[in-house]
Motif scaffolding. Structure first.
Motif, PDB file in Angstrom:
ATOM      1  N   LEU A   1      48.193  22.334  -8.545  1.00  0.00           N
ATOM      2  CA  LEU A   1      49.409  22.640  -9.302  1.00  0.00           C
ATOM      3  C   LEU A   1      49.759  24.123  -9.194  1.00  0.00           C
ATOM      4  O   LEU A   1      50.918  24.490  -9.060  1.00  0.00           O
ATOM      5  CB  LEU A   1      49.229  22.261 -10.779  1.00  0.00           C
ATOM      6  CG  LEU A   1      49.187  20.758 -11.070  1.00  0.00           C
ATOM      7  CD1 LEU A   1      49.027  20.514 -12.558  1.00  0.00           C
ATOM      8  CD2 LEU A   1      50.448  20.084 -10.548  1.00  0.00           C
ATOM      9  N   GLU A   2      48.724  24.959  -9.250  1.00  0.00           N
ATOM     10  CA  GLU A   2      49.017  26.384  -9.171  1.00  0.00           C
ATOM     11  C   GLU A   2      49.488  26.773  -7.767  1.00  0.00           C
ATOM     12  O   GLU A   2      50.458  27.510  -7.603  1.00  0.00           O
ATOM     13  CB  GLU A   2      47.781  27.213  -9.560  1.00  0.00           C
ATOM     14  CG  GLU A   2      48.045  28.708  -9.455  1.00  0.00           C
ATOM     15  CD  GLU A   2      47.018  29.532 -10.195  1.00  0.00           C
ATOM     16  OE1 GLU A   2      46.899  29.387 -11.422  1.00  0.00           O
ATOM     17  OE2 GLU A   2      46.318  30.320  -9.532  1.00  0.00           O
ATOM     18  N   ARG A   3      48.797  26.242  -6.759  1.00  0.00           N
ATOM     19  CA  ARG A   3      49.172  26.610  -5.393  1.00  0.00           C
ATOM     20  C   ARG A   3      50.527  26.031  -5.015  1.00  0.00           C
ATOM     21  O   ARG A   3      51.355  26.697  -4.405  1.00  0.00           O
ATOM     22  CB  ARG A   3      48.105  26.116  -4.415  1.00  0.00           C
ATOM     23  CG  ARG A   3      48.317  26.603  -2.994  1.00  0.00           C
ATOM     24  CD  ARG A   3      47.202  26.151  -2.070  1.00  0.00           C
ATOM     25  NE  ARG A   3      47.586  26.329  -0.677  1.00  0.00           N
ATOM     26  CZ  ARG A   3      47.334  27.432   0.028  1.00  0.00           C
ATOM     27  NH1 ARG A   3      46.694  28.431  -0.534  1.00  0.00           N
ATOM     28  NH2 ARG A   3      47.716  27.532   1.280  1.00  0.00           N
ATOM     29  N   GLY A   4      50.741  24.771  -5.410  1.00  0.00           N
ATOM     30  CA  GLY A   4      51.965  24.091  -5.000  1.00  0.00           C
ATOM     31  C   GLY A   4      53.162  24.460  -5.861  1.00  0.00           C
ATOM     32  O   GLY A   4      54.262  24.661  -5.353  1.00  0.00           O
ATOM     33  N   LEU A   5      52.962  24.536  -7.167  1.00  0.00           N
ATOM     34  CA  LEU A   5      54.106  24.681  -8.074  1.00  0.00           C
ATOM     35  C   LEU A   5      54.100  26.012  -8.821  1.00  0.00           C
ATOM     36  O   LEU A   5      54.946  26.232  -9.682  1.00  0.00           O
ATOM     37  CB  LEU A   5      54.116  23.523  -9.086  1.00  0.00           C
ATOM     38  CG  LEU A   5      54.110  22.112  -8.494  1.00  0.00           C
ATOM     39  CD1 LEU A   5      54.001  21.075  -9.582  1.00  0.00           C
ATOM     40  CD2 LEU A   5      55.379  21.886  -7.676  1.00  0.00           C
ATOM     41  N   HIS A   6      53.120  26.869  -8.533  1.00  0.00           N
ATOM     42  CA  HIS A   6      53.040  28.188  -9.169  1.00  0.00           C
ATOM     43  C   HIS A   6      52.967  28.124 -10.681  1.00  0.00           C
ATOM     44  O   HIS A   6      53.567  28.917 -11.385  1.00  0.00           O
ATOM     45  CB  HIS A   6      54.204  29.075  -8.711  1.00  0.00           C
ATOM     46  CG  HIS A   6      54.279  29.154  -7.225  1.00  0.00           C
ATOM     47  ND1 HIS A   6      53.368  29.864  -6.479  1.00  0.00           N
ATOM     48  CD2 HIS A   6      55.111  28.562  -6.343  1.00  0.00           C
ATOM     49  CE1 HIS A   6      53.649  29.712  -5.200  1.00  0.00           C
ATOM     50  NE2 HIS A   6      54.689  28.917  -5.085  1.00  0.00           N
ATOM     51  N   ILE A   7      52.289  27.116 -11.176  1.00  0.00           N
ATOM     52  CA  ILE A   7      52.033  27.065 -12.612  1.00  0.00           C
ATOM     53  C   ILE A   7      50.815  27.937 -12.871  1.00  0.00           C
ATOM     54  O   ILE A   7      49.764  27.740 -12.265  1.00  0.00           O
ATOM     55  CB  ILE A   7      51.751  25.615 -13.044  1.00  0.00           C
ATOM     56  CG1 ILE A   7      52.982  24.755 -12.779  1.00  0.00           C
ATOM     57  CG2 ILE A   7      51.341  25.558 -14.508  1.00  0.00           C
ATOM     58  CD1 ILE A   7      52.757  23.290 -13.019  1.00  0.00           C
ATOM     59  N   GLY A   8      50.938  28.916 -13.741  1.00  0.00           N
ATOM     60  CA  GLY A   8      49.868  29.903 -13.883  1.00  0.00           C
ATOM     61  C   GLY A   8      48.698  29.389 -14.695  1.00  0.00           C
ATOM     62  O   GLY A   8      48.806  29.163 -15.892  1.00  0.00           O
ATOM     63  N   ILE A   9      47.578  29.172 -14.041  1.00  0.00           N
ATOM     64  CA  ILE A   9      46.384  28.747 -14.761  1.00  0.00           C
ATOM     65  C   ILE A   9      45.220  29.665 -14.437  1.00  0.00           C
ATOM     66  O   ILE A   9      44.509  30.129 -15.320  1.00  0.00           O
ATOM     67  CB  ILE A   9      46.037  27.295 -14.403  1.00  0.00           C
ATOM     68  CG1 ILE A   9      47.164  26.375 -14.893  1.00  0.00           C
ATOM     69  CG2 ILE A   9      44.727  26.877 -15.075  1.00  0.00           C
ATOM     70  CD1 ILE A   9      47.249  25.093 -14.167  1.00  0.00           C
ATOM     71  N   PHE A  10      45.068  29.954 -13.153  1.00  0.00           N
ATOM     72  CA  PHE A  10      43.942  30.781 -12.726  1.00  0.00           C
ATOM     73  C   PHE A  10      44.386  32.150 -12.208  1.00  0.00           C
ATOM     74  O   PHE A  10      43.601  33.089 -12.176  1.00  0.00           O
ATOM     75  CB  PHE A  10      43.156  30.070 -11.625  1.00  0.00           C
ATOM     76  CG  PHE A  10      42.698  28.687 -12.007  1.00  0.00           C
ATOM     77  CD1 PHE A  10      41.910  28.482 -13.139  1.00  0.00           C
ATOM     78  CD2 PHE A  10      43.047  27.582 -11.245  1.00  0.00           C
ATOM     79  CE1 PHE A  10      41.485  27.209 -13.496  1.00  0.00           C
ATOM     80  CE2 PHE A  10      42.620  26.308 -11.593  1.00  0.00           C
ATOM     81  CZ  PHE A  10      41.847  26.123 -12.720  1.00  0.00           C
ATOM     82  N   ASP A  11      45.606  32.268 -11.765  1.00  0.00           N
ATOM     83  CA  ASP A  11      46.067  33.507 -11.146  1.00  0.00           C
ATOM     84  C   ASP A  11      46.514  34.497 -12.219  1.00  0.00           C
ATOM     85  O   ASP A  11      47.443  34.219 -12.968  1.00  0.00           O
ATOM     86  CB  ASP A  11      47.239  33.172 -10.206  1.00  0.00           C
ATOM     87  CG  ASP A  11      47.773  34.428  -9.538  1.00  0.00           C
ATOM     88  OD1 ASP A  11      47.135  35.494  -9.696  1.00  0.00           O
ATOM     89  OD2 ASP A  11      48.815  34.343  -8.867  1.00  0.00           O
ATOM     90  N   PRO A  12      45.861  35.657 -12.298  1.00  0.00           N
ATOM     91  CA  PRO A  12      46.225  36.623 -13.341  1.00  0.00           C
ATOM     92  C   PRO A  12      47.694  37.028 -13.248  1.00  0.00           C
ATOM     93  O   PRO A  12      48.341  37.264 -14.266  1.00  0.00           O
ATOM     94  CB  PRO A  12      45.311  37.818 -13.074  1.00  0.00           C
ATOM     95  CG  PRO A  12      44.354  37.406 -12.026  1.00  0.00           C
ATOM     96  CD  PRO A  12      44.786  36.124 -11.432  1.00  0.00           C
ATOM     97  N   ALA A  13      48.218  37.077 -12.023  1.00  0.00           N
ATOM     98  CA  ALA A  13      49.617  37.472 -11.879  1.00  0.00           C
ATOM     99  C   ALA A  13      50.538  36.485 -12.587  1.00  0.00           C
ATOM    100  O   ALA A  13      51.648  36.823 -12.971  1.00  0.00           O
ATOM    101  CB  ALA A  13      49.973  37.569 -10.398  1.00  0.00           C
ATOM    102  N   LEU A  14      50.088  35.254 -12.754  1.00  0.00           N
ATOM    103  CA  LEU A  14      50.900  34.245 -13.433  1.00  0.00           C
ATOM    104  C   LEU A  14      50.412  34.022 -14.861  1.00  0.00           C
ATOM    105  O   LEU A  14      50.766  33.035 -15.502  1.00  0.00           O
ATOM    106  CB  LEU A  14      50.847  32.918 -12.663  1.00  0.00           C
ATOM    107  CG  LEU A  14      51.377  32.940 -11.223  1.00  0.00           C
ATOM    108  CD1 LEU A  14      51.078  31.627 -10.522  1.00  0.00           C
ATOM    109  CD2 LEU A  14      52.879  33.203 -11.227  1.00  0.00           C
ATOM    110  N   GLY A  15      49.536  34.898 -15.334  1.00  0.00           N
ATOM    111  CA  GLY A  15      49.038  34.754 -16.699  1.00  0.00           C
ATOM    112  C   GLY A  15      47.780  33.928 -16.803  1.00  0.00           C
ATOM    113  O   GLY A  15      47.351  33.567 -17.901  1.00  0.00           O
TER     114      GLY A  15
END
Ligand code: HEM
Ligand SMILES: [Cu+2]
Lengths: 99, 546
Positions: free
Chosen positions: B232-246
């Motif tokens: 989900l994060e890689r495909g849809l950029h939903i921020g779960i693990f990436d600090p840049a996305l929160g």
């Protein structure tokens, strides 16, 4: 397999409650409760999951062994969350300790 | 297999007793079988192919490390090679190896059942595995993936340009096949035991598989969730693990290792079960401390869930959590040690014979002990700062997974081979292969302990000159090990046609599987057996002979 037959009325009642709770989640999202927003959303979600497990998955009428399995699942979820929090909640301590 | 029409339906006296192998012929009779024994063979075929594929990647890695310069492959290619080696070996070979092959074949036989509780789900699990394998193959053929088998974020979700999503989905899907198998085994052990087969009369292999299945059921869903969130994060950029996305990248490591540390026990526990079977049979003794060995399997299954943070000591995890996880990691060594001590106590004053399965068991005990003890080095909070992400870690887990788990798998495969195929394998070549594997293994992996201790990091395609001698030794061991693995593939296949026919019980072993003909009939038992004895009553058997 207790063979218990759940009446259609119960299923509809549960379905209705799930819908009401969904509406409640959406409504709560529009009210700014600060950190409480998460708490409210999670509480509603847990309530819904419980209803699904108890009635739609027939847990309420199942034998003890099934309950043991469910309890294990919930306990393990607790382990996952609990031990992860042991990290998240104490991360800032060390900064304080080092002054 | 030639195609001919269903022999089972031909009326009249059969010229030769029908067994599960010749009860029916043709590819369809295999692809649509619901016989647990045939499904075991389907798995055997697939995991052997996967083992070869994973082995080719490993050979390429060792080739690159022969010289300090990065000359055989580009750095990027090298990253893909070790990643695909890890993914294939762990998810497609080692996790299914013993449960899906030996467990599938033996578990119903050992508890006196005619099949698993859900034969169709058993077949389904193989097809799910195959779908996962298709995704995995796609990820490889489309150019590979370079994140490491651990898929750490945020690299895997934001930076990597490779086929992360297909590879992750492959792991996701194959996880469900594991869950289905585990579920089937649990229900079977609860519901399908023959009369008199009480919990404490069950062979310890069954206990080990049961404990493994519990882990599979409780841990694998978390892997599925984690991998899905990654997608989900890689495909849809939903921020779960990436600090840049929160998000929080350490959260990924928590969730990943909540599965993957227990998963290392998914890999080793079944092997421990095999060791208990073999060590009793080839020392003609009752197991020392049956209940301890049985409960240590459950102990490992439970405590194994509490230690995952030892993979996060340098990840930014809180130092306090680190202390807690360090302590808990030391605890998990206790049930493992109980097993090792009980096996050695079983050997004491036993009538030990040196048949091939036993050679693998000796290999297992020694190598697992080294692997486990070095785990304790790594679990020590301070020492791990020096050792983490070095070749010391690589050596640690290969001692357990290759020296331990695969040795157990091969020991078990040889032990039950006469039952599975109805043929005996050539003992001479089998012994050569076992010794060959032991030597090749140590030559390959022992130098890696030294390299890691000296500071050579893992996952780099080039290294400083001073590490070359040890790396040459390690790369030199690899072909020796490779030949050791190739030999069984050759002589086992050979034996299916030319090996002498096996009797029902060639090892004079206890256990219900040995009361059936070799190979067993489709329904395992003509009459449901009634069990009146404890497991491993070898002393009684010896008396009868004397
Ligand atoms: C005796 C109990 C064990 C202890 C205390 C232990 C401890 C550790 C520690 C602390 C690490 C992290 C090292 C680092 O990255 O700095 C580690 C890594 C690892 N261990 Fe163990 N271990 C044990 C048993 C096992 C077993 C039974 C297996 C496999 C069957 C295993 C497989 C692995 C793997 C695969 C890794 C590395 C994962 C990676 O980073 O790619 N360990 N172990
Ligand atoms: Cu671990």
């Amino acid at each position: 397999m207790s063979g218990h037959i759940v009446s259609r009325k119960v299923y509809f009642a549960i379905f209705l409650s799930l819908m009401v709770l969904t509406a409640a989640t959406v409504a709560a999202a529009f009210v700014n409760l600060g950190a409480l927003n998460v708490l409210v959303a999670l509480t509603i979600a847990v309530a819904k999951a419980t209803l699904v497990a108890l009635y739609f998955m027939n847990l309420r009428y199942s034998e003890r062994l099934t309950w043991v399995m469910v309890a294990a699942g919930v306990t393990w979820l607790g382990l996952l969350i609990g031990l992860t929090l042991s990290d998240i909640l104490t991360r800032s301590w060390i900064a304080g300790a080092l002054g | 297999m030639q195609t001919s029409h269903a022999m089972a339906e031909v009326p009249g006296p059969a010229p030769q007793a029908l067994d599960y192998l010749n009860a029916d012929y043709g590819i369809r009779s295999w692809l649509f079988t619901i016989d647990h024994k045939r499904i075991a063979i389907l798995y055997l075929l697939m995991i052997t192919i996967m083992f070869v594929v994973g082995g080719v990647f490993a050979a390429a890695v060792r080739l690159e490390l022969l010289t300090p310069q990065g000359d055989a492959f580009e750095a990027d290619t090298y990253n893909k090679l070790f990643t695909m080696h890890g993914i294939v070996m762990i998810f497609f070979f080692l996790i299914p190896s013993i449960p899906a092959v030996l467990g599938n074949f033996c578990l119903p036989l050992m508890i006196g059942a005619r099949d698993l509780a859900f034969p169709r789900i058993n077949l389904l699990s193989w097809y799910v595995y195959m779908v996962g394998a298709v995704f995995g193959t796609f990820a490889i053929v489309a150019g590979g993936v370079d994140t490491g088998w651990t898929f750490y974020t945020p690299y895997s979700t934001t930076a990597s340009q490779t086929n992360v999503i297909p590879a992750v989905l492959a792991g996701f899907i194959v996880g469900f096949s594991t869950i289905l198998t585990g579920l089937n085994f649990i229900v079977t052990v609860h519901k399908m035991r023959a009369p008199g087969m009480t919990w404490f009369r069950m062979p310890l292999f069954v206990w080990a598989i049961y404990a493994t299945s519990l882990i599979q059921m409780l841990a694998t869903p978390v892997l599925a969730i984690t991998l899905l969130l990654l997608v989900l994060e890689r495909g849809l950029h939903i921020g779960i693990f990436d600090p840049a996305l929160g998000g929080d990248p350490v959260l990924f490591q928590h969730m990943f290792w909540f599965y993957s540390h227990p998963a290392v026990y998914i890999m080793i526990l079944p092997s421990m079960g095999v060791v208990s079977e073999i060590v009793t049979c080839f020392s003609r003794k009752q197991i020392f401390g049956y209940t301890f060995v049985a409960f240590s399997s459950l102990g490992i299954a439970v405590i194994g869930f509490l230690v995952w943070g030892h993979h996060l000591f340098v990840s930014g995890q809180s130092a306090y959590a680190g202390m807690l996880f360090s302590l808990l990691s030391f605890l998990v060594a206790i049930p493992s040690a109980i097993k090792v001590f009980n096996w050695t106590a079983t050997l004491y004053k036993g009538k030990i014979s040196w048949d091939t399965p036993m050679l693998y068991v000796f290999g297992f005990i020694g190598l697992f002990t080294i692997g486990g003890l070095t785990g304790l080095f790594l679990a020590a909070l301070g020492l791990d700062v020096h050792l983490t992400d070095t070749y010391f870690v690589v050596a640690h887990f290969h001692y357990i997974m290759v020296g331990g788990a695969i040795m157990g798998y091969l020991g078990g495969l040889h032990y039950w081979w006469p039952k599975i195929t109805g043929r005996l394998y050539p003992e001479f070549w089998a012994k050569i292969a076992a010794v060959n594997i032991f030597i090749g293994f140590n030559l390959t992996f022992f130098p890696q302990f030294l390299l890691g201790y000296l500071g050579m990091p893992r996952r780099y395609h080039a290294y400083p000159e001073e590490f070359q001698v040890l790396n040459v030794l390690s790369t030199g061991g690899a072909p020796v090990l490779g030949v050791g693995y190739l030999l069984p593939m050759v002589y086992l296949i050979w034996s299916m046609r030319y090996g002498p026919r096996a009797s029902a019980n060639p090892w004079r072993a206890t256990g219900l599987e040995w009361t059936t003909p070799s190979p067993p009939t489709t329904h395992n038992f003509e009459e449901v057996p009634v069990v009146t004895q404890d497991a491993y009553d070898y002393p009684a058997m010896e008396k009868k002979v004397a």
